[in-house]
Design a protein around this motif. Structure first.
Motif, PDB file in Angstrom:
ATOM      1  N   LYS A  27       4.275  16.873 -12.630  1.00  0.00           N
ATOM      2  CA  LYS A  27       3.565  18.021 -13.193  1.00  0.00           C
ATOM      3  C   LYS A  27       4.057  19.329 -12.562  1.00  0.00           C
ATOM      4  N   ILE A  28       4.273  19.302 -11.252  1.00  0.00           N
ATOM      5  CA  ILE A  28       4.769  20.509 -10.570  1.00  0.00           C
ATOM      6  C   ILE A  28       6.166  20.860 -11.075  1.00  0.00           C
ATOM      7  N   ALA A  29       7.007  19.844 -11.167  1.00  0.00           N
ATOM      8  CA  ALA A  29       8.381  20.079 -11.640  1.00  0.00           C
ATOM      9  C   ALA A  29       8.388  20.659 -13.048  1.00  0.00           C
ATOM     10  N   GLU A  30       7.600  20.077 -13.921  1.00  0.00           N
ATOM     11  CA  GLU A  30       7.571  20.543 -15.318  1.00  0.00           C
ATOM     12  C   GLU A  30       7.059  21.976 -15.416  1.00  0.00           C
ATOM     13  N   LYS A  31       6.111  22.325 -14.573  1.00  0.00           N
ATOM     14  CA  LYS A  31       5.577  23.689 -14.586  1.00  0.00           C
ATOM     15  C   LYS A  31       6.660  24.713 -14.283  1.00  0.00           C
ATOM     16  N   HIS A  32       7.594  24.342 -13.410  1.00  0.00           N
ATOM     17  CA  HIS A  32       8.645  25.276 -12.988  1.00  0.00           C
ATOM     18  C   HIS A  32       9.975  25.012 -13.701  1.00  0.00           C
ATOM     19  N   ASN A  33       9.948  24.175 -14.732  1.00  0.00           N
ATOM     20  CA  ASN A  33      11.172  23.810 -15.451  1.00  0.00           C
ATOM     21  C   ASN A  33      12.213  23.183 -14.537  1.00  0.00           C
ATOM     22  N   TYR A  34      11.720  22.352 -13.625  1.00  0.00           N
ATOM     23  CA  TYR A  34      12.579  21.592 -12.727  1.00  0.00           C
ATOM     24  C   TYR A  34      12.686  20.159 -13.233  1.00  0.00           C
ATOM     25  N   ILE A  35      13.679  19.447 -12.733  1.00  0.00           N
ATOM     26  CA  ILE A  35      13.847  18.015 -12.966  1.00  0.00           C
ATOM     27  C   ILE A  35      13.279  17.277 -11.758  1.00  0.00           C
ATOM     28  N   LEU A  36      12.569  16.187 -11.990  1.00  0.00           N
ATOM     29  CA  LEU A  36      12.165  15.296 -10.905  1.00  0.00           C
ATOM     30  C   LEU A  36      12.967  14.009 -11.063  1.00  0.00           C
ATOM     31  N   GLU A  37      13.699  13.664 -10.036  1.00  0.00           N
ATOM     32  CA  GLU A  37      14.596  12.508 -10.109  1.00  0.00           C
ATOM     33  C   GLU A  37      14.342  11.576  -8.935  1.00  0.00           C
ATOM     34  N   THR A  38      14.520  10.282  -9.169  1.00  0.00           N
ATOM     35  CA  THR A  38      14.503   9.291  -8.086  1.00  0.00           C
ATOM     36  C   THR A  38      15.904   8.708  -7.973  1.00  0.00           C
ATOM     37  N   PRO A  39      16.401   8.479  -6.758  1.00  0.00           N
ATOM     38  CA  PRO A  39      17.748   7.907  -6.599  1.00  0.00           C
ATOM     39  C   PRO A  39      17.858   6.540  -7.262  1.00  0.00           C
ATOM     40  N   GLU A  40      19.069   6.182  -7.665  1.00  0.00           N
ATOM     41  CA  GLU A  40      19.299   4.903  -8.326  1.00  0.00           C
ATOM     42  C   GLU A  40      19.027   3.729  -7.394  1.00  0.00           C
TER      43      GLU A  40
ATOM     44  N   ILE B 131       0.836  -1.202   0.000  1.00  0.00           N
ATOM     45  CA  ILE B 131       0.000   0.000   0.000  1.00  0.00           C
ATOM     46  C   ILE B 131       0.873   1.256   0.000  1.00  0.00           C
ATOM     47  N   GLY B 132       1.958   1.232   0.747  1.00  0.00           N
ATOM     48  CA  GLY B 132       2.870   2.370   0.740  1.00  0.00           C
ATOM     49  C   GLY B 132       3.423   2.644  -0.639  1.00  0.00           C
ATOM     50  N   ARG B 133       3.767   1.586  -1.361  1.00  0.00           N
ATOM     51  CA  ARG B 133       4.280   1.755  -2.724  1.00  0.00           C
ATOM     52  C   ARG B 133       3.199   2.315  -3.651  1.00  0.00           C
ATOM     53  N   ILE B 134       1.961   1.905  -3.444  1.00  0.00           N
ATOM     54  CA  ILE B 134       0.855   2.430  -4.260  1.00  0.00           C
ATOM     55  C   ILE B 134       0.744   3.941  -4.095  1.00  0.00           C
ATOM     56  N   PHE B 135       0.838   4.425  -2.864  1.00  0.00           N
ATOM     57  CA  PHE B 135       0.732   5.867  -2.649  1.00  0.00           C
ATOM     58  C   PHE B 135       1.908   6.614  -3.276  1.00  0.00           C
ATOM     59  N   GLU B 136       3.087   5.995  -3.286  1.00  0.00           N
ATOM     60  CA  GLU B 136       4.214   6.600  -4.003  1.00  0.00           C
ATOM     61  C   GLU B 136       3.899   6.725  -5.491  1.00  0.00           C
ATOM     62  N   MET B 137       3.258   5.695  -6.040  1.00  0.00           N
ATOM     63  CA  MET B 137       2.927   5.704  -7.471  1.00  0.00           C
ATOM     64  C   MET B 137       1.886   6.767  -7.794  1.00  0.00           C
ATOM     65  N   PHE B 138       0.961   7.023  -6.871  1.00  0.00           N
ATOM     66  CA  PHE B 138       0.008   8.104  -7.078  1.00  0.00           C
ATOM     67  C   PHE B 138       0.693   9.464  -6.985  1.00  0.00           C
ATOM     68  N   THR B 139       1.718   9.546  -6.159  1.00  0.00           N
ATOM     69  CA  THR B 139       2.382  10.822  -5.896  1.00  0.00           C
ATOM     70  C   THR B 139       3.282  11.269  -7.034  1.00  0.00           C
ATOM     71  N   GLN B 140       3.986  10.342  -7.645  1.00  0.00           N
ATOM     72  CA  GLN B 140       5.009  10.707  -8.635  1.00  0.00           C
ATOM     73  C   GLN B 140       4.464  11.542  -9.798  1.00  0.00           C
ATOM     74  N   PRO B 141       3.334  11.182 -10.428  1.00  0.00           N
ATOM     75  CA  PRO B 141       2.840  12.022 -11.534  1.00  0.00           C
ATOM     76  C   PRO B 141       2.479  13.443 -11.095  1.00  0.00           C
ATOM     77  N   VAL B 142       1.999  13.580  -9.869  1.00  0.00           N
ATOM     78  CA  VAL B 142       1.670  14.906  -9.345  1.00  0.00           C
ATOM     79  C   VAL B 142       2.942  15.748  -9.210  1.00  0.00           C
ATOM     80  N   LEU B 143       3.975  15.157  -8.641  1.00  0.00           N
ATOM     81  CA  LEU B 143       5.239  15.876  -8.484  1.00  0.00           C
ATOM     82  C   LEU B 143       5.859  16.204  -9.839  1.00  0.00           C
TER      83      LEU B 143
END
Length: 214
Positions: free
Chosen positions: A54-67, A40-52
């Motif tokens: 969109k925010i990053a793209e709006k501000h011309n930021y990069i969204l990255e996840t660690p390797e 369930i915790g992983r599911i909420f991460e998956m819901f969160t990533q597209p939202v973040l």
């Protein structure tokens, strides 16, 4: 100058439907999830990533996840890899039994990157100017089927594994308590409360004492 992502996060997340049926395989079979907290915790991460994203793209930021999944944080928002104003975002989940239950989160280690600038962290701790926690609180549905299999056309027979989802985004120091999160570990614990609004509003002891004291 670091962007503020709070208002945009709430606006976008308010449009998300958290109901999930399970995992859909290549033969259109749904495999139900049950109430395993790690899944369930992983599911909420998956819901969160597209939202973040969109925010990053709006501000011309990069969204990255660690390797590596063992590195802090879950997500990094930044202008570029050399930025000293990176934003760290961790997603945390916990469940409660009822509306009066104590809400508890563990917020990461205080014995690694906070003491050693490069230990168990992507980039350096001093590269980050903000540290956010996105917290999800839910109630488990005891009727949820675990590892059942349904043809997709019978998806409405699936019992959703959780309900009453609430969420917040807040700077880590504002929701941290002054005790470890669990036992003898070096995990930061959230401050004790049974009031969701305390977490959403960041009413922890360090919200007054300040980030340097934290």
């Amino acid at each position: 100058m670091t962007i503020s992502i709070t208002n945009e996060f709430y606006e976008l997340m308010s449009k998300v439907n958290f109901n999930v049926y399970g995992i859909l395989d290549a033969q259109n079979q749904i495999h139900t999830l049950g109430t395993d907290s790690k899944i369930i915790g992983r599911i909420f991460e998956m819901f969160t990533q597209p939202v973040l994203l969109k925010i990053a793209e709006k501000h011309n930021y990069i969204l990255e996840t660690p390797e590596s999944q063992t590195l802090y944080p879950d997500f990094i928002m930044m202008k570029d890899k050399t930025s000293k104003d990176k934003i760290a975002i961790d997603v945390k989940t916990t469940y409660i039994d009822n509306d009066n239950s104590k809400i508890k989160f563990t917020l990461g280690s205080f014995g690694s990157y906070m003491r050693n600038n490069t230990k168990n962290i992507a980039y350096e701790y001093t590269d980050f100017s903000k540290h956010y926690v996105i917290g999800f609180i839910y109630k488990r549905n005891g009727s949820a089927q675990e590892s059942y299999q349904y043809d997709y056309k019978f998806k409405d027979m699936v019992v959703f594994p959780y309900y009453d989802v609430e969420y917040f985004i807040q700077e880590k120091y504002k929701i941290a308590g002054d005790k470890p999160g669990s036992g003898n570990t070096e995990n930061i614990g959230s401050f004790p409360t049974n009031n969701f609004a305390d977490l959403k509003n960041g009413n922890g002891p360090f919200s007054i004492l300040g980030q340097d004291i934290f």
